[in-house]
Design an enzyme around this catalytic site. Structure first.
Site, short mmCIF file in Angstrom:
data_model
loop_
_atom_site.label_atom_id
_atom_site.label_comp_id
_atom_site.label_asym_id
_atom_site.label_seq_id
_atom_site.Cartn_x
_atom_site.Cartn_y
_atom_site.Cartn_z
CE1 TYR A 173 37.03 34.19 42.84
CE2 TYR A 173 38.28 33.09 43.13
CZ TYR A 173 37.87 33.95 43.40
OH TYR A 173 38.87 35.10 43.83
CE LYS A 177 38.94 36.46 40.44
NZ LYS A 177 39.53 37.88 40.11
CB ALA A 206 41.48 32.69 52.90
#
Length: 287
Positions: A173, A177, A206
């Site tokens: 991930y 990105k 987050a």
């Protein structure tokens, strides 16, 4: 900020939940007409209902203002079909928010842990790169002809916090990105002087979305609210941000009590590590 985007038309990918849903409704509330793109039809139906309720409750104007498009942005033909559907329905296209994203945990489901990079299957790795990088390229490529022809447009990518890009147990991930943001920054340089800009917007940590499972953050109040994206998003999509290009903005650092230009200065920085400067040894003609 309501009403600042009257007449503008935006596409938001991954509009069914989380940041995408929040940004789609925020753009709608600010006067834009919005196309929400999502692979999950039931989730997008809920956003459609919320959009229609907002339009009626706030008297945002007559006529259809929210278009639902159920498709997968990683398919080669999805981007052109989306761009065509939007321009046919709304008569124009101004803004693309590349928000659709996924990670290993979402693909596996059932609360299965992410694990080490070498425990990722080739199928999982490819799907994450397809959604987080290839889908962004396909959507950007599809909308650019219309934006360049009118000499005005916005392409805004949602990436992730810089430390997530290299953090263990966050791969692939994080790496996907990072690739997304590097591609966006190179695009920004290619777009200089065209009237079309390319920038990055992130929550700043987050966020309270399904990408952060309950087992990692049982107290959801400690997570960043998706709503921090709205104020910087609306400014970036407005004429006030003409010429702002190749920047990364952090929603959690945007102070709405300040004038937007000052808030942008406090929350912004060059995207994709440009502040590190040029470090490679290159022939003069290639610099």
């Amino acid at each position: 900020m309501a009403g600042t985007l009257d007449g503008k038309v935006a596409i938001v990918t991954g509009a069914g939940r989380g940041l995408g849903r929040t940004m789609a409704l925020g753009l709608l509330d600010a006067g834009a007409r919005v196309a929400g793109v999502e692979v999950d039809a039931p989730a997008l139906e809920e956003v459609q209902d919320a959009a229609e309720d907002m339009i009626a409750r706030k008297n945002l104007g007559a006529g259809e203002r929210f278009l639902s498009i159920v498709t997968d942005v990683t398919w080669d033909d999805s981007g052109p079909k989306i761009a065509r559907a939007v321009t046919e329905r709304f008569g124009r296209l101004d803004i693309l928010i590349n928000n659709a994203g996924t990670n290993t945990e979402l693909i596996r489901g059932d609360g299965k842990p992410v694990g080490k990079l070498w425990e990722t299957t080739p199928e999982e790795f490819r799907r994450i790169v397809e959604v987080n990088v290839v889908g962004v390229f396909l959507m950007t490529r599809a909308v650019l002809p219309a934006l360049l022809a009118q000499h005005w447009g916005r392409i805004i990518n949602v990436t992730t916090s810089l430390d997530t890009m290299w953090r263990s147990l966050m791969q692939p991930y994080g790496a996907s990105k990072a690739g997304n943001e590097a591609m966006q920054t190179a695009l920004a340089a290619e777009l200089e002087g065209t009237g079309v800009t390319a920038n990055v917007l992130v929550p700043g940590g987050a966020a309270n979305t399904r990408l952060v499972p309950d087992k990692m953050a049982p107290d959801r109040s400690q997570l960043i609210a998706p709503e921090v994206m709205i104020a910087p998003l609306l400014w970036l999509c407005s004429n006030a941000a003409d010429g702002v290009n190749g920047q990364r903005f952090i929603g959690a650092k945007w102070d709405e009590k300040l004038p937007p230009e000052q808030a942008a200065k406090n929350a912004g920085a060059p995207a994709a590590w440009q502040q590190l400067g040029r470090q490679s040894i290159m022939p003069e003609r290639m610099r």
